[in-house]
Design an enzyme around this catalytic site. Sequence first.
Site, PDB file in Angstrom:
ATOM      1  CG  HIS A   1     -18.460 -16.380 110.236  1.00 14.96           C
ATOM      2  ND1 HIS A   1     -18.727 -17.609 109.682  1.00 14.96           N
ATOM      3  CD2 HIS A   1     -18.856 -15.460 109.326  1.00 14.96           C
ATOM      4  CE1 HIS A   1     -19.274 -17.436 108.478  1.00 14.96           C
ATOM      5  NE2 HIS A   1     -19.359 -16.146 108.242  1.00 14.96           N
TER       6      HIS A   1
ATOM      7  NE  ARG B   1     -16.672 -20.178 112.551  1.00 11.18           N
ATOM      8  CZ  ARG B   1     -17.083 -19.460 113.599  1.00 11.18           C
ATOM      9  NH1 ARG B   1     -16.210 -18.840 114.363  1.00 11.18           N
ATOM     10  NH2 ARG B   1     -18.357 -19.370 113.893  1.00 11.18           N
TER      11      ARG B   1
ATOM     12  CE1 TYR C   1     -19.465 -17.839 117.446  1.00 11.67           C
ATOM     13  CE2 TYR C   1     -19.942 -15.544 116.971  1.00 11.67           C
ATOM     14  CZ  TYR C   1     -19.242 -16.692 116.711  1.00 11.67           C
ATOM     15  OH  TYR C   1     -18.294 -16.700 115.713  1.00 11.67           O
TER      16      TYR C   1
HETATM   17  C1  LIG Z   1     -27.526 -18.631 101.058  1.00 18.16           C
HETATM   18  C2  LIG Z   1     -26.758 -17.947 102.116  1.00 18.16           C
HETATM   19  N1  LIG Z   1     -27.390 -17.514 103.216  1.00 18.16           N
HETATM   20  C3  LIG Z   1     -26.729 -16.850 104.168  1.00 18.16           C
HETATM   21  C4  LIG Z   1     -25.397 -16.609 104.056  1.00 18.16           C
HETATM   22  C5  LIG Z   1     -24.680 -15.804 105.131  1.00 18.16           C
HETATM   23  N2  LIG Z   1     -23.740 -16.655 105.830  1.00 18.16           N
HETATM   24  C6  LIG Z   1     -22.434 -16.660 105.510  1.00 18.16           C
HETATM   25  S1  LIG Z   1     -21.608 -17.861 106.326  1.00 18.16           S
HETATM   26  C7  LIG Z   1     -22.987 -18.354 107.145  1.00 18.16           C
HETATM   27  C8  LIG Z   1     -22.925 -19.511 108.080  1.00 18.16           C
HETATM   28  C9  LIG Z   1     -22.631 -20.756 107.352  1.00 18.16           C
HETATM   29  O1  LIG Z   1     -22.347 -21.759 108.269  1.00 18.16           O
HETATM   30  P1  LIG Z   1     -21.711 -23.152 107.819  1.00 18.16           P
HETATM   31  O2  LIG Z   1     -22.401 -23.635 106.602  1.00 18.16           O
HETATM   32  O3  LIG Z   1     -21.720 -24.043 108.990  1.00 18.16           O
HETATM   33  O4  LIG Z   1     -20.246 -22.800 107.366  1.00 18.16           O
HETATM   34  P2  LIG Z   1     -19.011 -22.242 108.211  1.00 18.16           P
HETATM   35  O5  LIG Z   1     -19.001 -20.745 108.039  1.00 18.16           O
HETATM   36  O6  LIG Z   1     -19.188 -22.675 109.614  1.00 18.16           O
HETATM   37  O7  LIG Z   1     -17.823 -22.838 107.573  1.00 18.16           O
HETATM   38  C10 LIG Z   1     -24.076 -17.593 106.767  1.00 18.16           C
HETATM   39  C11 LIG Z   1     -25.423 -17.755 107.322  1.00 18.16           C
HETATM   40  C12 LIG Z   1     -24.762 -17.096 102.912  1.00 18.16           C
HETATM   41  N3  LIG Z   1     -23.447 -16.927 102.706  1.00 18.16           N
HETATM   42  N4  LIG Z   1     -25.459 -17.753 101.964  1.00 18.16           N
END
Ligand SMILES: Cc1ncc(C[n+]2csc(CCOP(=O)(O)OP(=O)(O)O)c2C)c(N)n1
Lengths: 323, 323, 373, 373
Positions: C273, C269, C282
């Site tokens: 975020h 990415r 980070y």
């Molecule tokens: C069930 C749940 N827990 C926590 C979150 C909060 N949250 C949003 S994005 C994220 C990180 C997700 O990381 P990843 O699956 O690697 O996806 P990326 O954002 O890197 O595409 C979190 C913890 C969420 N959306 N859903």
Amino acid sequence: MTVTMAAALNTALRDAMREDDSVVIYGEDVGTLGGVFRITDGLQAEFGAERCFDSPVSESGIVGTAVGMALYGLRPVVEMQFDGFSYPALDQVISHVAKYRNRTRGRVGLPMTIRMPYGGGIGAVEHHSESPEAYYSHTAGLTVVSPGTPGDAYSLLRSALAHPDPVVFLEPKRRYWMKEEVELPVSGEPIGRALVRRAGATATLIAYGPMVATALEAAEAAVAEGWDVEVIDVRTLTPLDLDTLAASATKTGRAVVVHEAPRFAGYGAEIAAALTERVFGHLAAPVLRVTGFDLPYPPAKIEHHFLPGVDRILDAVARALEY
Amino acid sequence: MTVTMAAALNTALRDAMREDDSVVIYGEDVGTLGGVFRITDGLQAEFGAERCFDSPVSESGIVGTAVGMALYGLRPVVEMQFDGFSYPALDQVISHVAKYRNRTRGRVGLPMTIRMPYGGGIGAVEHHSESPEAYYSHTAGLTVVSPGTPGDAYSLLRSALAHPDPVVFLEPKRRYWMKEEVELPVSGEPIGRALVRRAGATATLIAYGPMVATALEAAEAAVAEGWDVEVIDVRTLTPLDLDTLAASATKTGRAVVVHEAPRFAGYGAEIAAALTERVFGHLAAPVLRVTGFDLPYPPAKIEHHFLPGVDRILDAVARALEY
Amino acid sequence: MSVTTGRAAPSGAAGESSRINATWQEVAADGGLAAPAHHDLALDHTQLRSLYRLMALSRRVDRQAINLTRQGALGVFASSQGQEAAQVGAVFALDDEDWLFPSYRDSVATFARGVDIVEVLALFQGSWHCGFDPYRYRVAPQTTPVATQALHATGLAMAARMRGDPIVALTLFGEGAASEGDAHEAMNMAGVYQAPVVFLVQNNQYAISVPVSRQTRTESIALRAPGCGMPGVRVDGNDVLSVYGAVRAAVDRARAGGGPTLVEAVTYRLEAHTTADDETRYRNADEVATWRANDPVQRFAQTLRDLGVLDDALTAEVEAEGEELAARMRDSLFGAPAGDPREMFEHVYATPTPALNEQRALLDGELSAEGDA
Amino acid sequence: MSVTTGRAAPSGAAGESSRINATWQEVAADGGLAAPAHHDLALDHTQLRSLYRLMALSRRVDRQAINLTRQGALGVFASSQGQEAAQVGAVFALDDEDWLFPSYRDSVATFARGVDIVEVLALFQGSWHCGFDPYRYRVAPQTTPVATQALHATGLAMAARMRGDPIVALTLFGEGAASEGDAHEAMNMAGVYQAPVVFLVQNNQYAISVPVSRQTRTESIALRAPGCGMPGVRVDGNDVLSVYGAVRAAVDRARAGGGPTLVEAVTYRLEAHTTADDETRYRNADEVATWRANDPVQRFAQTLRDLGVLDDALTAEVEAEGEELAARMRDSLFGAPAGDPREMFEHVYATPTPALNEQRALLDGELSAEGDA
Ligand SMILES: Cc1ncc(C[n+]2csc(CCOP(=O)(O)OP(=O)(O)O)c2C)c(N)n1
Ligand SMILES: Cc1ncc(C[n+]2csc(CCOP(=O)(O)OP(=O)(O)O)c2C)c(N)n1
Ligand SMILES: [Mg+2]
Ligand SMILES: [Mg+2]
């Protein structure tokens, strides 16, 4: 000093960690990042990654491992990143966190705290504005707390961390930036006690968390109508301090409960039902509820029409007074 | 003919599957075994393993895949093996099942049914006697139904399976063997309608699911006290038929709500609060609640002291009458 | 102007494809990541140009979404930059009748599937949770609770298989989401029912601030496949042709009755975020710069130039189209009136309940009082 | 009379062990089930006799529990018969300070760990949810919601590691439970934090009526290990020495800081799922008979006889002890008075709430009225 609720919470965590090395903090992004709302900011730097650390994206895992940690004698404080992401952990909360002491005939208590930002009003996308307090409050074995001011945020969180039983600590996220003049550390009323935030005689407003400030605003606005409204901050949702509520309702004869969550089978129903049972003879009007509507939290652009505001509260007070 | 509630439910599923080939049934042990309570007995034999099949032990998986099936146009009917094992699926239920129609602006409805045996009274071990209706009822977007008689079990389940929205169908497990004289198929009052099961003038008992029979028993016993008690079967917990309740309470001036679940923030609070708001002027006493205690469901040997019985209900009626 | 669905040609298409190479690593049925293997792709020049166009436009709309967020037209945005190869390549492997189950991260996948970009962005604009009709595009709403949509995809695939319909469901989620129980339950059930579903994990190295090394100790998310009885694949997620190839092979297998596949696309990415995130807390700029040098859009452009498929004319044409799109985004998303708040009562149930009607009347009254009605 | 905790001798114990062989299959770090490998066990004859005693007594108390259920002294019982090697062998690999996290299926493991059998059975008697003090035995309550205890074990192991205490947590669950999200989340987190926990999956072929072939498509649950970055092992769950050996190796590794291990013990449940289940609806007698021929208790007895470690005197002694135990079970569990119902108010919180006190007063009144108070 002037502190925001976010700062008060952060200080409470820091002070508790300094005093008690069994307090450990973990959750999604609470370590390096200091939490998406920065409530755990600086804790990893001060206490090390052993005592404040990031977890995988795994809410059931976070809560379930906290059960094991508490069983071993630590005091885990875990964060659910948002209200809407606390639901995957509900099974661990309902089936274990709430039941362990009872299951073991009092031999194993779980002194753990589950913190989460909750409620709406910050323009967020879906699942980031939920008010899940009814689920937790109905679950016997849990203690459920929600502060309405920075000072209370500090003292209630300290109390939660020292509590012998599991506490679900609901932080009204849209009040994170609310300010108060207060010297920290402050030790307020304990868990289990409601507070009269504003004394009054005409009617009683009962609120908690994000709605305390709104209720106080409504009470101020009510002065213009010639109404002298008492405002009670519930503070502890379970166990409810019915005595304080009853004393007020007995005095005013009229009570209105305010919360953001949908009304149906919401937490306000308990207040209305229990209060009515206790002070029926003193009530001049039914206990009314001003709440979110019975629908999934709406998109950000229209959320202000969903959330109880001063006008909606005053309309309800007027209805109570017209009875 | 004389049918048990279990047989009525089984027949309802069978009849629906015969009429509509989009109805598919799955869950833990529902196929070969026919379910631990045999509610799906014989369905795999008649309709094949494509339409009635076993799933892995995976409640979130069961509900989550049902969302996808419903999205594709099927009508999945899934079973949670026991109330206490429905909790791992709560996230899928709250975050998706309840919200999909709203999320998609009405474009995607989810015609699915989540069945589960619930409540206590059968001497089971922990987690097998939960009454989770407050969690589901508070969740906007769900329709929550619980039958109190075999006839209603049939007609409400048929209605649930034909419903355009997701239905949580709570089966009072200790009434599975309850019998009624009824010709199947029977089509009763629709979802959303409460029923006066016994007319009376002295006071109103409001019950649902397992407590309907107990409330009727209490009403019969009350005759000896000279009380003529009306009994209402709520049938649909969400949306609540407040009109029928209000009509009765207006007439009698006294209402007692009965349920097995713990009282605090339980479903009975909503009935008490909403009913009081509607008919405050007609009430001679506050709406009282006779419920389980605010504790985790107790061990089997003492559960009868937890469950509301005839005496506890009559005591509450007496208290209401003494007001 | 709308973007058409990107999809692969029917097999047996024009022959210039043999020169095109894709590479991925397979996980053996009993585990173990094999050495990278090369595969020939059946893509002709027209398809390669379509793919380029989707990649380039994706980058453009993503950049514009970030701009519009900074300017207040969107509330927040989760960028796909750096992940265009993974998202566009995967979607390009779908046929028209297939379904896509994306997450909040996958706006570009959703766009590449043919959903109007303005409809895509309703979610981030805060005008509605899902701005498009899932049935029209066969795209489920972009899901916020991570991993949950993997079960929906599996369920839809199970249903399609029961009906005998030859369709495949593709679901996208992150390496962080893969830690959730739902990810496991979805893969396990897909294995049991041999559901025609493809799980594409975009391992973009971070779950917000948490690096993959603290998310899981496995060497590769693809190694989870054998534990659920399905093939696993690890692919360079910044190489669109390899992603396309790996996902297309999985889609073909699923459609033919061969069951699910787990594909891990290793990518990065490039942006924070979301627009609300501060990535400097980070990760360091060097790391980002290293990955930026491996930009999937530029890399593909270079490949196509080397193949003689991309020239300045096409680049300019696509650029112009991108500007048009960006302008339309600005025009549509800026100052868009908030919808009628009364709509919140309309879609809770097929028929509103009495309580909702009462509550709607309350809001009606308030709106009249405000003079809005 | 109480059964002492079964545990292994400190390493470096007496030498007769070299003749004893154990066998298991390892999963490579990157996946793939290796061929069975043989290992020498460090168990002396005293330990072997202890193990035999625990196995034989386990069978006896299990049979007695079924009898007592038929006679109404217990409400229901989930038998361990056929799984004694898996449960006792695993528990035997623990040291005193270690923790056990069992499920409803693991009464025999709990017993072998030293918990008084009458206290174990409180759960099935319905007198209390957990009849023993977890801190006394370092055994968590036998958990009913499947797989949930795997997270508790992981959390305890994380805490012990943080504290620098050299203890290991062992958790037992079934191959059905392994389908749950919690099983995955526990293993993934254990990997990340290198928690000293051992996951023992008893693959007893059924989850109530559902055969493992419809529970998961994987060849072996052990293949889930590489996906969480931990060693995986598959072992003959009816061979107590192999189970002991495999679990002991995992426990030793965990204690030494080597992190978690997943062990799949392939075994069979010889009785119905519980006393309330009708197994004839889903499996045939031939299948049961085949596995009965592979009875782990008899098999171990034979091994020991072949080794000259078990003679008639010991058999008779253990049998007598078993009868004594069975008699005590009957005496303690039959006609045991139900506890005071008012106890239900006592353990909800450290201090009862005002509402609970009110509700207790209500019950007090009822009990007085009944003349029970
Ligand atoms: C069930 C749940 N827990 C926590 C979150 C909060 N949250 C949003 S994005 C994220 C990180 C997700 O990381 P990843 O699956 O690697 O996806 P990326 O954002 O890197 O595409 C979190 C913890 C969420 N959306 N859903
Ligand atoms: C979360 C949860 N879902 C469902 C159940 C109901 N249930 C009890 S035992 C069982 C089967 C479990 O099979 P497995 O894990 O293989 O263990 P076994 O009984 O074979 O030892 C099920 C589904 C449960 N106890 N917990
Ligand atoms: Mg990621
Ligand atoms: Mg099993």
